[in-house]
Design a protein around this motif. Structure first.
Motif, PDB file in Angstrom:
ATOM      1  N   LEU A   1       9.547  43.619  37.798  1.00  0.00           N
ATOM      2  CA  LEU A   1       9.836  44.981  38.234  1.00  0.00           C
ATOM      3  C   LEU A   1       9.367  45.255  39.663  1.00  0.00           C
ATOM      4  O   LEU A   1      10.082  45.860  40.469  1.00  0.00           O
ATOM      5  N   ALA A   2       8.155  44.829  39.974  1.00  0.00           N
ATOM      6  CA  ALA A   2       7.622  45.058  41.316  1.00  0.00           C
ATOM      7  C   ALA A   2       8.418  44.277  42.355  1.00  0.00           C
ATOM      8  O   ALA A   2       8.670  44.756  43.471  1.00  0.00           O
ATOM      9  N   SER A   3       8.819  43.084  41.982  1.00  0.00           N
ATOM     10  CA  SER A   3       9.599  42.232  42.871  1.00  0.00           C
ATOM     11  C   SER A   3      10.904  42.910  43.264  1.00  0.00           C
ATOM     12  O   SER A   3      11.260  42.992  44.450  1.00  0.00           O
ATOM     13  N   MET A   4      11.631  43.435  42.286  1.00  0.00           N
ATOM     14  CA  MET A   4      12.902  44.086  42.571  1.00  0.00           C
ATOM     15  C   MET A   4      12.701  45.430  43.264  1.00  0.00           C
ATOM     16  O   MET A   4      13.544  45.861  44.058  1.00  0.00           O
ATOM     17  N   ASN A   5      11.599  46.083  42.983  1.00  0.00           N
ATOM     18  CA  ASN A   5      11.254  47.331  43.673  1.00  0.00           C
ATOM     19  C   ASN A   5      11.128  47.084  45.175  1.00  0.00           C
ATOM     20  O   ASN A   5      11.646  47.854  45.999  1.00  0.00           O
ATOM     21  N   MET A   6      10.460  46.010  45.548  1.00  0.00           N
ATOM     22  CA  MET A   6      10.324  45.676  46.966  1.00  0.00           C
ATOM     23  C   MET A   6      11.627  45.134  47.548  1.00  0.00           C
ATOM     24  O   MET A   6      12.002  45.448  48.678  1.00  0.00           O
ATOM     25  N   ALA A   7      12.335  44.319  46.759  1.00  0.00           N
ATOM     26  CA  ALA A   7      13.514  43.610  47.260  1.00  0.00           C
ATOM     27  C   ALA A   7      14.613  44.537  47.743  1.00  0.00           C
ATOM     28  O   ALA A   7      15.349  44.215  48.690  1.00  0.00           O
ATOM     29  N   LYS A   8      14.743  45.713  47.127  1.00  0.00           N
ATOM     30  CA  LYS A   8      15.848  46.601  47.502  1.00  0.00           C
ATOM     31  C   LYS A   8      15.703  47.172  48.909  1.00  0.00           C
ATOM     32  O   LYS A   8      16.646  47.762  49.440  1.00  0.00           O
TER      33      LYS A   8
END
Length: 244
Positions: free
Chosen positions: A12-19
């Motif tokens: 979740l944190a990874s995709m939060n940053m990735a966007k």
């Protein structure tokens, strides 16, 4: 000079940053399950990741991946990734700068977990420590801004010269080394927990896979027998040491 920013759909944190990035290498497996074969070749790898802790304390962290000893669940035992002391420390300082006003602790972590076999210089930037923080839009934006600015600084070599150091001793979040980094004293490469008991195989990798001008020893946070081994090893290579 190629930077590969890596994110996982399972984090979740990874995709939060990735966007917040235009160009991210997205994987569909856990970041800790990755090996070099899963990734494009790059000079630098920056992994966008969640952080877990029992205390569930809101935190934004930076650390190098690797297994310091035989005691590991994944990856190769006694293998660490190459790292850039400059990138590690510039990331930490940029995260601190961008997160002012947020209720997060900003800190280093010691070397731990996979992947271990990367050929490029690797670092994890993490949001912790519970689902609330992993989904925090502001934290994701802050981390992305810090990563982008750090990359530009490294690409343009727009940073001052400082001693590049390895830190031995202290706890998982390396408070003494974090403080020195945020005070602008040094660039930190590998950080080693006081209980790690790193042997000569891994010490050699630290010299081969990064640049080191000095070692720092948390004198009260490092066991006597380990201090002697580390000092003897680095003195034999002509690398000075200092106690803090």
């Amino acid at each position: 000079m190629k930077f590969l920013i890596v994110a996982s759909t399972k984090d979740l944190a990874s995709m939060n940053m990735a966007k917040h990035f235009d160009n991210v290498f997205i994987v569909e497996k856990e970041l800790l399950d990755l090996t070099q074969d899963d990734l494009e070749k790059a000079d630098f790898y920056i992994f966008l990741s969640k952080h877990r802790s029992l205390a569930n304390k809101p935190s934004l962290t930076v650390h190098v991946p690797g297994n310091l000893t035989e005691d590991c669940e994944r990856g190769n035992p006694k293998e660490i990734c190459p790292c850039s002391p400059e990138l590690n420390t510039i990331l930490l300082n940029k995260i601190k700068e961008k997160s002012l006003g947020l209720s997060y602790e900003v800190c280093f972590e010691v070397v731990h977990h996979t992947p271990t076999d990367l050929k490029g210089k690797a670092v994890f930037v993490e949001i912790g420590s519970s689902e609330k923080e992993w989904r925090d839009e502001k934290a994701g934006e802050v981390m992305a801004k810090a990563v982008k600015e750090a990359i530009e600084i490294i690409k343009n070599k727009d940073y001052e010269e400082k001693e590049r150091v390895i830190g031995f001793g202290g706890g998982h979040y390396a408070p003494k080394f974090t403080k020195l980094a945020l005070e602008g004293k040094y660039y930190f490469g590998y950080l080693v927990h006081k209980y790690a008991q790193v042997d000569e195989d891994v010490l050699n990798q630290m010299v081969e896979k990064s640049e080191v001008d000095k070692i720092l020893i948390d004198w009260k946070g490092c066991r006597g027998e380990d201090k002697r081994r580390y000092i003897n090893f680095f003195e034999s290579l002509g690398v000075p040491w200092e106690k803090i």
